[in-house]
Design an enzyme around this catalytic site. Structure first.
Site, PDB file in Angstrom:
ATOM      1  N   TYR A 278     -17.552  38.545 -16.410  1.00 26.81           N
ATOM      2  CA  TYR A 278     -18.307  38.774 -15.169  1.00 26.81           C
ATOM      3  C   TYR A 278     -17.511  38.424 -13.912  1.00 26.81           C
ATOM      4  CZ  TYR A 278     -20.407  33.907 -15.486  1.00 26.81           C
ATOM      5  OH  TYR A 278     -20.659  32.579 -15.563  1.00 26.81           O
ATOM      6  N   GLU A 279     -18.106  38.779 -12.789  1.00 28.91           N
ATOM      7  CA  GLU A 279     -17.442  38.622 -11.471  1.00 28.91           C
ATOM      8  C   GLU A 279     -16.127  39.403 -11.428  1.00 28.91           C
ATOM      9  OE1 GLU A 279     -19.468  37.002  -9.332  1.00 28.91           O
ATOM     10  OE2 GLU A 279     -18.087  37.788  -7.829  1.00 28.91           O
ATOM     11  N   GLY A 280     -16.133  40.583 -12.060  1.00 32.62           N
ATOM     12  CA  GLY A 280     -14.911  41.399 -12.216  1.00 32.62           C
ATOM     13  C   GLY A 280     -14.189  40.983 -13.477  1.00 32.62           C
TER      14      GLY A 280
END
Lengths: 590, 590
Positions: free
Chosen positions: B435-437
């Site tokens: 997550y978060e890229g």
């Protein structure tokens, strides 16, 4: 969640790495004709794909459950096991004397890979049974063999291994289960934990192989005997008779392999018969360890293959974004076109091909050790197999965890959601480094026994063979092999240096260095076999007009392996020769 | 399952790596007096240990659940969140204008580490809220700030980030949610997935930051705007009023972070207000990415620390076997005495110290970029922070997975059983790389933006600083630093070569090389900071009589890092410069 048996890859490794053509010529293996081999691989593949693979995810969700003292396996397992036994699959590599087909382990290994790729939780039942078969074959009395061996070979009944107790895991010397003589048999009392398929509903009887102490046994590992304890006592005709005093207390809630029931078993005055001599139980166990450990390594390979296939499938269908450099307004494409996704898939693939090469190679070594007419060759093969088995068990299972984790990563956010099935592979793979002797135990076996007992002679012979391959590659001046050659040369040099260090090191330092050393040996050994695959692929490309894309891909994968795995080999050396650093750290500071 | 805040380690890194003494002198940070810092670290640690840490495992078992359209967090979460807000913890590093304490990020980072070590699932709520606060601070209108910012800074209300849709994950340009103007506001319609704490019962209102398209927006990523959509519409006094049209359709069944509700949210003509300019929504998002990505890296560090503490505790109490070379008949000892267990624990520890050094260092860079009176220094700090943020996010989360997995391994069979709690850390840690890229996105950001936009200038400046450290180490001729110096020198040379290659490479090749390059940059950057810790520890040992065991351990850990992590650095180079190999593999062969 499909599984497609990688038959072409399997055949390639059997032919070019395992030398299956030679294996099939060994006395006793003549039945392994090319036609039979093809039929077996094809049929096993079909069964794995159509019968087992679809069970894998639903079985993970429901798991095996304990109800009113009885273990129920997930839906579909009973039918599948029935078909597996009917098809004669269980006895593939067992001795014909008790109903086995006596085929080479090098053939049984790809077949085992298929079962484990399709449904590892299911395949664990035959895996443990195989241990029981080998114990009985090697150490059972004639009567024990007559009563049990046929049924275990066919899979009509299943066998289990009862080693662990809550205070006795890696240190079996601490076990406390008791066995009191009672006429021709013993009465067994104690509690065993982590018993894979310790109870289930797949077969009408279960034959437990149980480690326990007789009343006057010496303390520690030299006072352990081995007992056969059937769930139901066979009657005069060998059919399951009265219930024995063994009960399933609970099932473990595990991270993965949910469908495989991991039992806490309680024995209370259960009737059992000793196998082999008193106080020699642990030695008996050693006879089955090579195959069992190889099989666990194969599980690593297998689960990695399944995770890879699932990641490929996702990458082919998941449309997301534009490849770098796409024209403005270009259509979005499946993520398999993104360079980093391709890198992840190729990394998984290279790891799998390396594992497969090592595993099939070792299986063929065991076949040679059994059947080669030349005693010296048998001995050499045996010693090399024994050297490589702990490496294969540990290196393949460690790598399988990394491959399964990369499989999740290919899926992005969808990989973290259980519905997708990618996460299950990581959960399932994570047991590999733990059971059948933790990977630390494997490394200690490698360094503390396999290297030290012959002062590195078997390792030295292996390194020499590797150097010969490099020399041949250098002579060939092949441009397509050049980067592989260089990486392999450096890797071998690193391995030779580290082997020298570890073989001579003080025992504690060697133990501290053992896992990095095992990683190095695995990386370079597999790199050597991958180089041999590259040589073979280049040869085929020079003469074949068929399957050129397949062989070209083998060459690229081998180069990728050299760049991404072998290239790390020299970097493992400081962690090995610096084994003392670990020992300098004051344990009170942890 | 205890958690003990590693205060001594945190202080050491703050002082010696982050240069906290200097940070506290920067204009605006004067409040961060040594006394206040001590009080904050101590109090946060207590809260983490006593209030949050005990929730972690039970909360994993029950998870957050969706009942009748309402999300209920696990038992204890509401009370804990209440105390967290009351204590003023949420506003630690936010601007004082809206109720924050305005303290340095370098102080907030160890505090965030504590929350995440204690209960990562809980800490995710403030982590996402922080993103909303930053968006509003940077791009909100005065009215929006007045209405929402105070409540989000205090944590009375919480914020969420609504980016992903089922067809739009890493490629946000594909998102379809619509926003139709309706007077002073918009009507938002669409379905969002993977919304962390998209609904919950911890706060009376939730403020969603939602990406959507206005009717005439251009296609792709240039047609996305940002909207504020509260769960309850604030009334005239700012209290939660009528329910907005946003519903939780389902919660994801995830591998880990079970207590953190991951929602599918449906917006149907929900009322929202635009933040920032039309079609500039993605640019707005970039303002919060540095901190959010740093925070996810800190989560990696935090979960690794927790896994490490649990492994240490198990190794201290689990009695099993005898250390190598023990006298016959010697008593069995806890496994922490076994060399390979010590190696595993030290490996985990070295990884954690390396992550902590990088994370705190980057936090201090952000503080300098905000507050240094010298514009040139602000700019340098900003550029270095931007270079390192994707590295920290990806490298720390990847390493956290490996550390948590090693934590399981220390436990042996017990690690695979969920009751132990070791497996939860692996399950929880596994979200970090996603997550978060995803970490692939981070690597693309590093190579495709951070390196290419200044042709490697920021990386070159970092490398120069590293070389200066090596030069100083060489001049010192310290024997205890010698092996670290050599490994760092070689690692920097490898990094310099790879940086040159990647900065000049064709875009597709650079993308194929990006993840191995990120790994190399992370390994060497952290190695540089570990070397600085070693220099500091040596200095302290020369002058201090206190805590000598602590500083001696730092030296050994730094050497271990050099031998087991830094030593691998040169081996990453062929996988980077051979980026073309990936692209040569015919994707039809996957």
């Amino acid at each position: 969640m499909f599984y497609t048996t990688p038959l072409a890859d399997m055949r390639f490794v059997l032919e070019e790495v395992a030398g299956f053509g030679e294996i099939a010529q060994l006395p006793g293996y003549e039945a392994a004709s090319p036609d039979l081999v093809e039929a077996i691989l094809g049929e096993a593949g079909k069964l794995a794909e159509t019968m087992l693979a679809p069970l894998n995810q639903p079985a993970d969700r429901t798991g095996s459950i304990l109800e009113n003292g009885v273990v129920r396996t997930p839906q579909g397992f009973r039918e599948a096991y029935g078909r597996y036994v009917e098809g004669g699959w269980n006895g593939l590599a067992f001795e014909p004397e008790y109903g086995g087909q006596g085929l080479p382990l090098a053939l049984a290994t790809p077949v085992a890979e298929m079962w484990n790729s399709a449904c590892m939780s299911f395949a664990l039942c035959p895996l443990l049974n195989a241990g029981a078969v080998e114990l009985l074959q090697a150490h059972g009395s004639t009567e024990q063999k007559q009563l049990y061996l046929g049924k275990l070979v066919s899979g009509e009944w299943t066998g289990t291994m009862n080693l662990t107790e809550s205070q006795a895991g890696s240190d079996l010397g601490a076990l406390r289960s008791r066995a009191v003589p009672a006429g021709d048999h013993y009465r067994i009392t104690g509690q065993k934990i982590f018993i894979t398929y310790g109870d289930h509903d797949l077969a009408p009887n279960i034959v437990h192989m149980v480690l326990a102490r007789t009343p006057d046994a010496p303390a520690g590992s030299r006072g352990i005997s081995l007992f056969l304890v059937p769930k139901f006592l066979p009657d005069g005709e060998g059919a399951p008779g009265p219930r024995n005093e063994v009960r399933t207390l609970s099932l473990e809630h595990k991270l993965g392999i949910h469908a495989s029931p991991t039992c806490v078993l309680s024995y209370e005055d259960a009737i059992g018969w000793r196998i082999g001599e008193e106080n020699r139980g642990l030695e008996c166990m050693f006879t089955m360890m090579n195959n069992a450990r190889l099989n666990v390594g194969v599980q690593g390979l297998a689960i990695a293959e399944r995770a890879y296939q699932q990641a490929c499938e996702f990458a082919r269908v998941r449309v997301q974004g534009h490849p770098i450099g796409a024209a403005p307004g270009a259509e979005a494409l499946p993520i398999i076109h993104h360079p980093d996704v391709r890198r992840m898939l190729l990394w998984m693939r290279a790891a799998i091909e390396a594992m497969r090469a090592l595993a099939y190679y070792a299986a063929a070594l065991i076949d040679r050790a059994r059947r080669d007419p030349d005693a010296k060759k048998r001995d050499e093969a045996q010693r090399r197999a024994e050297l490589l088995i702990p490496v294969i068990k540990a290196w393949c299972t460690d790598l399988a965890v990394a491959v399964a984790s990369t499989g999740i990563q290919v899926h992005g956010g969808m990989g973290y959601v259980e519905e997708t099935g990618a996460a299950q592979h990581l959960r399932d793979a994570r047991i590999g480094p733990i059971y059948e002797g933790t990977n630390g135990i494997q490394a200690n076996d490698l360094v503390g026994r396999k290297l030290s007992r012959d002062h590195g002679a078997a390792a030295g012979a292996l390194i020499e063979d590797m150097q010969n391959t490099v020399a041949a590659m250098e002579r060939s001046r092949s441009a397509s092999l050049a980067s592989i050659t260089g990486a392999l040369r450096d890797g071998i040099a690193a391995l030779a240096a580290a082997t020298g260090y570890v073989a001579e090191a003080e025992a504690t330092q060697a133990a501290a260095a053992s896992v990095p050393y095992l990683t190095l040996l695995g990386t370079v050994s597999a790199g050597w076999l991958m180089a041999r695959e590259a040589i073979a692929a280049e040869g085929r490309l020079a003469t074949n007009r068929q399957d050129t894309a397949f062989f070209a891909a083998k060459l690229v994968t081998a180069r990728f392996y050299a760049e991404h795995f072998l290239a790390l080999a020299p970097g493992y050396v400081p962690g090995i020769t610096g084994g003392g650093t670990v020992l300098e750290f004051d344990i009170r500071q942890f």
